[in-house]
Structures are given as structure tokens and as C-alpha cells.
Design a protein around this motif. Structure first.
Motif, PDB file in Angstrom:
ATOM      1  N   ASP A   1       0.848  -1.191   0.000  1.00  0.00           N
ATOM      2  CA  ASP A   1       0.000   0.000   0.000  1.00  0.00           C
ATOM      3  C   ASP A   1       0.883   1.241   0.000  1.00  0.00           C
ATOM      4  OD1 ASP A   1      -2.430  -1.428   0.174  1.00  0.00           O
ATOM      5  OD2 ASP A   1      -2.234  -1.574   2.357  1.00  0.00           O
ATOM      6  N   ILE A   2       0.336   2.333  -0.503  1.00  0.00           N
ATOM      7  CA  ILE A   2       1.071   3.597  -0.492  1.00  0.00           C
ATOM      8  C   ILE A   2       0.355   4.550   0.448  1.00  0.00           C
ATOM      9  CG2 ILE A   2       1.812   5.586  -1.852  1.00  0.00           C
ATOM     10  CD1 ILE A   2       2.023   3.662  -4.249  1.00  0.00           C
ATOM     11  N   ILE A   3       1.106   5.063   1.418  1.00  0.00           N
ATOM     12  CA  ILE A   3       0.553   6.068   2.316  1.00  0.00           C
ATOM     13  C   ILE A   3       1.212   7.400   1.982  1.00  0.00           C
ATOM     14  CG2 ILE A   3      -0.049   4.448   4.164  1.00  0.00           C
ATOM     15  CD1 ILE A   3       2.513   5.230   5.605  1.00  0.00           C
ATOM     16  N   ASN A   4       0.454   8.476   2.083  1.00  0.00           N
ATOM     17  CA  ASN A   4       0.941   9.823   1.793  1.00  0.00           C
ATOM     18  C   ASN A   4       0.925  10.619   3.089  1.00  0.00           C
ATOM     19  OD1 ASN A   4       1.183   9.905  -1.245  1.00  0.00           O
ATOM     20  ND2 ASN A   4      -0.902   9.143  -1.003  1.00  0.00           N
ATOM     21  N   LEU A   5       2.092  11.134   3.468  1.00  0.00           N
ATOM     22  CA  LEU A   5       2.220  11.795   4.757  1.00  0.00           C
ATOM     23  C   LEU A   5       2.802  13.193   4.624  1.00  0.00           C
ATOM     24  CD1 LEU A   5       3.783   8.780   6.698  1.00  0.00           C
ATOM     25  CD2 LEU A   5       1.379   9.507   6.717  1.00  0.00           C
ATOM     26  N   ASP A   6       2.302  14.093   5.484  1.00  0.00           N
ATOM     27  CA  ASP A   6       2.906  15.416   5.594  1.00  0.00           C
ATOM     28  C   ASP A   6       4.121  15.282   6.519  1.00  0.00           C
ATOM     29  OD1 ASP A   6       1.953  15.304   8.229  1.00  0.00           O
ATOM     30  OD2 ASP A   6       0.399  16.813   7.914  1.00  0.00           O
ATOM     31  N   PRO A   7       4.912  16.345   6.698  1.00  0.00           N
ATOM     32  CA  PRO A   7       6.118  16.217   7.524  1.00  0.00           C
ATOM     33  C   PRO A   7       5.856  15.663   8.930  1.00  0.00           C
ATOM     34  CG  PRO A   7       6.241  18.232   6.255  1.00  0.00           C
ATOM     35  CD  PRO A   7       4.854  17.667   6.037  1.00  0.00           C
ATOM     36  N   ASN A   8       4.802  16.108   9.610  1.00  0.00           N
ATOM     37  CA  ASN A   8       4.505  15.587  10.947  1.00  0.00           C
ATOM     38  C   ASN A   8       4.165  14.101  10.888  1.00  0.00           C
ATOM     39  OD1 ASN A   8       4.927  18.016  12.282  1.00  0.00           O
ATOM     40  ND2 ASN A   8       2.801  18.657  12.041  1.00  0.00           N
ATOM     41  N   GLY A   9       3.411  13.694   9.884  1.00  0.00           N
ATOM     42  CA  GLY A   9       3.076  12.283   9.714  1.00  0.00           C
ATOM     43  C   GLY A   9       4.308  11.432   9.458  1.00  0.00           C
ATOM     44  N   VAL A  10       5.268  11.975   8.706  1.00  0.00           N
ATOM     45  CA  VAL A  10       6.520  11.237   8.449  1.00  0.00           C
ATOM     46  C   VAL A  10       7.275  11.035   9.759  1.00  0.00           C
ATOM     47  CG1 VAL A  10       8.765  11.269   7.285  1.00  0.00           C
ATOM     48  CG2 VAL A  10       6.715  12.037   6.067  1.00  0.00           C
ATOM     49  N   HIS A  11       7.342  12.068  10.600  1.00  0.00           N
ATOM     50  CA  HIS A  11       8.038  11.943  11.888  1.00  0.00           C
ATOM     51  C   HIS A  11       7.345  10.900  12.777  1.00  0.00           C
ATOM     52  CE1 HIS A  11      10.896  15.041  10.984  1.00  0.00           C
ATOM     53  NE2 HIS A  11       9.954  15.943  10.822  1.00  0.00           N
ATOM     54  N   GLU A  12       6.015  10.883  12.776  1.00  0.00           N
ATOM     55  CA  GLU A  12       5.284   9.873  13.552  1.00  0.00           C
ATOM     56  C   GLU A  12       5.567   8.472  12.993  1.00  0.00           C
ATOM     57  OE1 GLU A  12       1.153  10.999  13.494  1.00  0.00           O
ATOM     58  OE2 GLU A  12       1.559  12.891  14.530  1.00  0.00           O
ATOM     59  N   PHE A  13       5.589   8.352  11.671  1.00  0.00           N
ATOM     60  CA  PHE A  13       5.859   7.070  11.030  1.00  0.00           C
ATOM     61  C   PHE A  13       7.245   6.564  11.386  1.00  0.00           C
ATOM     62  CE2 PHE A  13       7.606   4.651   7.465  1.00  0.00           C
ATOM     63  CZ  PHE A  13       6.643   3.659   7.298  1.00  0.00           C
ATOM     64  N   THR A  14       8.256   7.436  11.269  1.00  0.00           N
ATOM     65  CA  THR A  14       9.624   6.998  11.548  1.00  0.00           C
ATOM     66  C   THR A  14       9.807   6.656  13.029  1.00  0.00           C
ATOM     67  OG1 THR A  14      10.427   9.287  11.735  1.00  0.00           O
ATOM     68  CG2 THR A  14      10.649   8.210   9.583  1.00  0.00           C
ATOM     69  N   ALA A  15       9.092   7.345  13.929  1.00  0.00           N
ATOM     70  CA  ALA A  15       9.161   6.995  15.355  1.00  0.00           C
ATOM     71  C   ALA A  15       8.598   5.590  15.570  1.00  0.00           C
ATOM     72  CB  ALA A  15       8.393   8.015  16.192  1.00  0.00           C
ATOM     73  N   THR A  16       7.527   5.255  14.867  1.00  0.00           N
ATOM     74  CA  THR A  16       6.947   3.914  14.969  1.00  0.00           C
ATOM     75  C   THR A  16       7.920   2.869  14.432  1.00  0.00           C
ATOM     76  OG1 THR A  16       4.708   4.810  14.765  1.00  0.00           O
ATOM     77  CG2 THR A  16       4.997   2.469  14.253  1.00  0.00           C
ATOM     78  N   VAL A  17       8.567   3.164  13.293  1.00  0.00           N
ATOM     79  CA  VAL A  17       9.527   2.220  12.709  1.00  0.00           C
ATOM     80  C   VAL A  17      10.720   2.038  13.650  1.00  0.00           C
ATOM     81  CG1 VAL A  17      11.136   1.846  10.788  1.00  0.00           C
ATOM     82  CG2 VAL A  17       8.801   2.634  10.338  1.00  0.00           C
ATOM     83  N   ARG A  18      11.220   3.134  14.239  1.00  0.00           N
ATOM     84  CA  ARG A  18      12.341   3.020  15.183  1.00  0.00           C
ATOM     85  C   ARG A  18      11.961   2.154  16.384  1.00  0.00           C
ATOM     86  NH1 ARG A  18      12.869   8.604  13.984  1.00  0.00           N
ATOM     87  NH2 ARG A  18      14.654   8.942  12.637  1.00  0.00           N
ATOM     88  N   ALA A  19      10.753   2.352  16.901  1.00  0.00           N
ATOM     89  CA  ALA A  19      10.292   1.550  18.038  1.00  0.00           C
ATOM     90  C   ALA A  19      10.212   0.078  17.645  1.00  0.00           C
ATOM     91  CB  ALA A  19       8.935   2.052  18.524  1.00  0.00           C
ATOM     92  N   HIS A  20       9.782  -0.189  16.439  1.00  0.00           N
ATOM     93  CA  HIS A  20       9.712  -1.586  15.989  1.00  0.00           C
ATOM     94  C   HIS A  20      11.114  -2.173  15.823  1.00  0.00           C
ATOM     95  CE1 HIS A  20       7.844  -5.147  14.450  1.00  0.00           C
ATOM     96  NE2 HIS A  20       8.590  -5.100  13.357  1.00  0.00           N
ATOM     97  N   CYS A  21      12.059  -1.380  15.374  1.00  0.00           N
ATOM     98  CA  CYS A  21      13.442  -1.862  15.259  1.00  0.00           C
ATOM     99  C   CYS A  21      13.986  -2.226  16.642  1.00  0.00           C
ATOM    100  CB  CYS A  21      14.326  -0.813  14.582  1.00  0.00           C
ATOM    101  SG  CYS A  21      13.988  -0.644  12.817  1.00  0.00           S
ATOM    102  N   ASP A  22      13.610  -1.459  17.674  1.00  0.00           N
ATOM    103  CA  ASP A  22      14.018  -1.816  19.038  1.00  0.00           C
ATOM    104  C   ASP A  22      13.442  -3.172  19.428  1.00  0.00           C
ATOM    105  OD1 ASP A  22      15.413   0.561  19.260  1.00  0.00           O
ATOM    106  OD2 ASP A  22      13.803   1.602  20.357  1.00  0.00           O
ATOM    107  N   VAL A  23      12.192  -3.425  19.061  1.00  0.00           N
ATOM    108  CA  VAL A  23      11.566  -4.728  19.333  1.00  0.00           C
ATOM    109  C   VAL A  23      12.325  -5.835  18.607  1.00  0.00           C
ATOM    110  CG1 VAL A  23       9.478  -6.124  18.958  1.00  0.00           C
ATOM    111  CG2 VAL A  23       9.275  -3.766  19.799  1.00  0.00           C
ATOM    112  N   LEU A  24      12.688  -5.587  17.341  1.00  0.00           N
ATOM    113  CA  LEU A  24      13.448  -6.588  16.588  1.00  0.00           C
ATOM    114  C   LEU A  24      14.803  -6.870  17.251  1.00  0.00           C
ATOM    115  CD1 LEU A  24      12.726  -5.514  12.900  1.00  0.00           C
ATOM    116  CD2 LEU A  24      11.694  -7.400  14.180  1.00  0.00           C
TER     117      LEU A  24
END
Length: 126
Positions: free
Chosen positions: A87-110
């Protein structure tokens, strides 16, 4: 029977070139737009890659995107398009920061799972 020529109206799809402004970051167009609202500016794609058995596999592909004439676009300004799970999601700058914070948190889980995997392997003598 009438001798007058018969006429009928037939809808046809007529195409013509349309000159539009192109932002500096746009990587070009592929001539697939059928209507003005279909025009999308896309920047170069960037992806993370991981080595798998068949070679490299790209994931989290992202690019700057703008659909300046679309009535369906979430906003007229450029957004970051990110492909996630097909899927393709379209994000504004704040949405990108929220997305990358979620990805970083998941990397910690990994990373924690990798530690757990190491302990499991060591306990099995591997």
C-alpha cells in the motif's frame, strides 16, 4: 425509407499535449495521465534494501509526490509517499516523523527479539 443520411453522436476520447509547470524535484512523467486530474509529480525513489536468498529486496520505498490537479489528493502541497506492505501512504512532515518513530520503536523490538533468539540458540547448544 428515407434517403437522408443518418447521423449519430459517438463519444470519443481525444488526447492532446498539455504544458504544465514541473517542480525541480520531479523525476519526469510517463505519459499515462488520461485527464488533467491524473497528473502526478513524483521525485526519485529511495528504498532500504536487505539481502535475501534471491538477491536484494527493497522495502520502505519512499518518494516526494504531488497531484496538483486532483480533487482526491489529501492536500495540494507535496507529500511523502511511502510504500508499506504493497500500500502507499501519503504523509505530511509531521506524519513522516510519527511514522519513523513507529519504525524506530519496531526496530528496538526486533533487536530485543534478536537477543532472545541468541539466548534460545545458546540454550540449544547452537
Amino acid at each position: 425509407m428515407s434517403t437522408e443520411p443518418r447521423t449519430v453522436q459517438v463519444n470519443v476520447f481525444v488526447t492532446k499535449s498539455l504544458e504544465i509547470d514541473e517542480p525541480d524535484w520531479c523525476a519526469g512523467h510517463d505519459d499515462r495521465a488520461q485527464y488533467k486530474t491524473d497528473i502526478t509529480h513524483n521525485g526519485p525513489e529511495v528504498s532500504a534494501s536487505v539481502e535475501i536468498r534471491r538477491g536484494l529486496s527493497d522495502f520502505l520505498t519512499a518518494w516526494i509526490s504531488q497531484a496538483p490537479y486532483s480533487e482526491l489528493a489529501p492536500e495540494p502541497l507535496p507529500l511523502l509517499a511511502i510504500e508499506v506492505g504493497g500500500d502507499i501512504i501519503n504523509l505530511d512532515p509531521n506524519g513522516v516523523h510519527e511514522f519513523t518513530a513507529t519504525v524506530r520503536a519496531h526496530c528496538d523490538v526486533l533487536d530485543r527479539l534478536a537477543g532472545e533468539l541468541q539466548r534460545v540458540r545458546e540454550s540449544e547448544g547452537r
